[in-house]
Write a protein that holds these residues in place. Structure first.
Motif, PDB file in Angstrom:
ATOM      1  N   ARG A  21      39.692  26.684  50.592  1.00 37.75           N
ATOM      2  CA  ARG A  21      39.598  25.826  49.392  1.00 37.75           C
ATOM      3  C   ARG A  21      38.355  24.957  49.437  1.00 37.75           C
ATOM      4  N   ARG A  22      38.012  24.469  50.634  1.00 41.52           N
ATOM      5  CA  ARG A  22      36.803  23.631  50.757  1.00 41.52           C
ATOM      6  C   ARG A  22      35.548  24.450  50.525  1.00 41.52           C
ATOM      7  N   GLU A  23      35.503  25.658  51.098  1.00 40.84           N
ATOM      8  CA  GLU A  23      34.322  26.506  50.941  1.00 40.84           C
ATOM      9  C   GLU A  23      34.205  27.035  49.516  1.00 40.84           C
ATOM     10  N   ARG A  24      35.331  27.269  48.887  1.00 37.86           N
ATOM     11  CA  ARG A  24      35.428  27.696  47.490  1.00 37.86           C
ATOM     12  C   ARG A  24      34.410  28.772  47.119  1.00 37.86           C
ATOM     13  N   PRO A  25      34.549  29.964  47.689  1.00 37.38           N
ATOM     14  CA  PRO A  25      33.605  31.037  47.346  1.00 37.38           C
ATOM     15  C   PRO A  25      33.726  31.389  45.867  1.00 37.38           C
ATOM     16  N   SER A  26      32.611  31.705  45.242  1.00 37.56           N
ATOM     17  CA  SER A  26      32.624  32.050  43.822  1.00 37.56           C
ATOM     18  C   SER A  26      33.335  33.389  43.624  1.00 37.56           C
ATOM     19  N   LEU A  27      33.736  33.650  42.397  1.00 37.95           N
ATOM     20  CA  LEU A  27      34.397  34.906  42.081  1.00 37.95           C
ATOM     21  C   LEU A  27      33.459  36.078  42.341  1.00 37.95           C
ATOM     22  N   ASN A  28      32.183  35.905  42.008  1.00 34.57           N
ATOM     23  CA  ASN A  28      31.193  36.962  42.288  1.00 34.57           C
ATOM     24  C   ASN A  28      31.087  37.238  43.786  1.00 34.57           C
ATOM     25  N   ALA A  29      31.071  36.173  44.587  1.00 38.53           N
ATOM     26  CA  ALA A  29      30.991  36.351  46.042  1.00 38.53           C
ATOM     27  C   ALA A  29      32.241  37.053  46.562  1.00 38.53           C
ATOM     28  N   MET A  84      45.956  41.418  39.237  1.00 38.09           N
ATOM     29  CA  MET A  84      46.758  40.581  40.134  1.00 38.09           C
ATOM     30  C   MET A  84      46.302  39.120  40.114  1.00 38.09           C
ATOM     31  N   GLY A  85      45.007  38.873  39.999  1.00 39.19           N
ATOM     32  CA  GLY A  85      44.543  37.486  39.885  1.00 39.19           C
ATOM     33  C   GLY A  85      45.117  36.812  38.660  1.00 39.19           C
ATOM     34  N   TRP A  86      45.056  37.516  37.546  1.00 32.56           N
ATOM     35  CA  TRP A  86      45.603  36.998  36.292  1.00 32.56           C
ATOM     36  C   TRP A  86      47.113  36.811  36.424  1.00 32.56           C
ATOM     37  N   LEU A  87      47.792  37.787  37.042  1.00 34.83           N
ATOM     38  CA  LEU A  87      49.234  37.735  37.211  1.00 34.83           C
ATOM     39  C   LEU A  87      49.657  36.579  38.124  1.00 34.83           C
ATOM     40  N   ILE A  88      48.963  36.401  39.229  1.00 37.75           N
ATOM     41  CA  ILE A  88      49.286  35.304  40.151  1.00 37.75           C
ATOM     42  C   ILE A  88      49.175  33.971  39.423  1.00 37.75           C
ATOM     43  N   HIS A  89      48.125  33.810  38.631  1.00 38.49           N
ATOM     44  CA  HIS A  89      47.950  32.572  37.873  1.00 38.49           C
ATOM     45  C   HIS A  89      49.107  32.368  36.896  1.00 38.49           C
ATOM     46  N   GLY A  90      49.502  33.426  36.188  1.00 37.76           N
ATOM     47  CA  GLY A  90      50.601  33.324  35.232  1.00 37.76           C
ATOM     48  C   GLY A  90      51.940  33.046  35.898  1.00 37.76           C
ATOM     49  N   VAL A  91      52.213  33.738  36.996  1.00 30.90           N
ATOM     50  CA  VAL A  91      53.473  33.527  37.715  1.00 30.90           C
ATOM     51  C   VAL A  91      53.530  32.113  38.281  1.00 30.90           C
ATOM     52  N   ALA A  92      52.435  31.647  38.847  1.00 31.20           N
ATOM     53  CA  ALA A  92      52.394  30.279  39.389  1.00 31.20           C
ATOM     54  C   ALA A  92      52.638  29.262  38.274  1.00 31.20           C
ATOM     55  N   SER A  93      52.007  29.457  37.138  1.00 39.07           N
ATOM     56  CA  SER A  93      52.209  28.536  36.011  1.00 39.07           C
ATOM     57  C   SER A  93      53.655  28.558  35.532  1.00 39.07           C
ATOM     58  N   ALA A  94      54.243  29.744  35.459  1.00 41.38           N
ATOM     59  CA  ALA A  94      55.636  29.864  35.028  1.00 41.38           C
ATOM     60  C   ALA A  94      56.595  29.176  35.999  1.00 41.38           C
ATOM     61  N   HIS A  95      56.194  29.065  37.261  1.00 46.37           N
ATOM     62  CA  HIS A  95      57.018  28.403  38.272  1.00 46.37           C
ATOM     63  C   HIS A  95      56.590  26.947  38.495  1.00 46.37           C
ATOM     64  N   ARG A  96      55.817  26.438  37.580  1.00 46.93           N
ATOM     65  CA  ARG A  96      55.323  25.041  37.614  1.00 46.93           C
ATOM     66  C   ARG A  96      54.539  24.726  38.892  1.00 46.93           C
ATOM     67  N   LEU A  97      53.759  25.708  39.330  1.00 46.07           N
ATOM     68  CA  LEU A  97      52.866  25.506  40.458  1.00 46.07           C
ATOM     69  C   LEU A  97      51.464  25.339  39.895  1.00 46.07           C
ATOM     70  N   LYS A  98      50.805  24.297  40.288  1.00 44.33           N
ATOM     71  CA  LYS A  98      49.460  24.054  39.781  1.00 44.33           C
ATOM     72  C   LYS A  98      48.450  24.772  40.669  1.00 44.33           C
ATOM     73  N   SER A 100      44.622  26.887  40.140  1.00 40.86           N
ATOM     74  CA  SER A 100      43.550  27.245  39.209  1.00 40.86           C
ATOM     75  C   SER A 100      43.400  28.764  39.137  1.00 40.86           C
ATOM     76  N   LEU A 101      42.762  29.229  38.078  1.00 39.26           N
ATOM     77  CA  LEU A 101      42.514  30.662  37.943  1.00 39.26           C
ATOM     78  C   LEU A 101      41.628  31.150  39.091  1.00 39.26           C
ATOM     79  N   HIS A 102      40.665  30.322  39.476  1.00 37.57           N
ATOM     80  CA  HIS A 102      39.795  30.680  40.604  1.00 37.57           C
ATOM     81  C   HIS A 102      40.610  30.858  41.881  1.00 37.57           C
ATOM     82  N   ASP A 103      41.526  29.918  42.148  1.00 38.28           N
ATOM     83  CA  ASP A 103      42.364  30.024  43.351  1.00 38.28           C
ATOM     84  C   ASP A 103      43.299  31.234  43.280  1.00 38.28           C
TER      85      ASP A 103
END
Length: 187
Positions: A21-29, A84-98, A100-103
């Protein structure tokens, strides 16, 4: 990131996940340095195993159109990463987990690592060894989903919402994996 932090990822939500999380590599990387090179491993290893071991693994395997199957498998792996990235973000949101799309895409890039590396079991012409390696990789991937969601959503140990989101993500991941295997077998 050092090897100790990487080896901790499936087993704890501290250490390696916090460093990522600290290093936060870009999506391109993530795509160019991790997802693309490692998603090449299964098609390359399948090609090697078929030409090296042939029908020793399964009867009729060598006659399959591997020149077509390998690029289709690679394309399917890359599309699965995006979904799967999109799905993980949606599932996390549905479960009230904050998260980010990047994460979510960071997690989607980390979870298949054991599965990609399990392709190395194809160096050995023993189906029991290969299946054992893949099952071990699946278990490690499940740990990556759980501890990754826990760390990236900044939740405590044994959080019910994280567990529920993990089950959902794993279920979708297993379905996607099943589709990939069916696709390979159908061609």
């Amino acid at each position: 990131m050092d090897i100790n932090h990487i080896l901790q990822l499936p087993f704890t939500h501290e250490g390696g996940w916090q460093q990522l999380r600290r290093e936060r590599p870009s999506l391109n990387a993530l795509v160019l340095r991790l997802v693309l090179p490692l998603s090449l491993l299964p098609p390359v290893m399948l090609h090697y195993a078929i030409h090296r071991h042939g029908d020793a693994l399964l009867a009729g395997l060598a006659e399959r159109p591997w020149a077509l199957i390998a690029p289709v498998l690679l394309s399917a792996e890359l599309i699965t990463f995006l979904i799967m990235g999109w799905l993980i973000h949606g599932v996390a949101s549905a479960h009230r987990l904050k998260i980010s799309l990047h994460d979510a895409y960071l997690l989607a890039a980390m979870v298949p690592l054991p599965l990609w590396f399990s392709a190395l079991t194809l160096f050995v012409a023993d189906m029991l060894f290969i299946v054992s390696g893949v099952l071990l990789a699946l278990m490690i991937s499940c740990g990556l989903v759980y501890h990754g969601l826990q760390a990236l959503a900044e939740r405590e140990e044994a959080d019910v919402m994280v567990m529920s989101a993990t089950y959902t993500v794993i279920a979708f991941g297993l379905m996607a994996w099943g589709v990939l295997l069916a696709l390979v077998w159908a061609l």
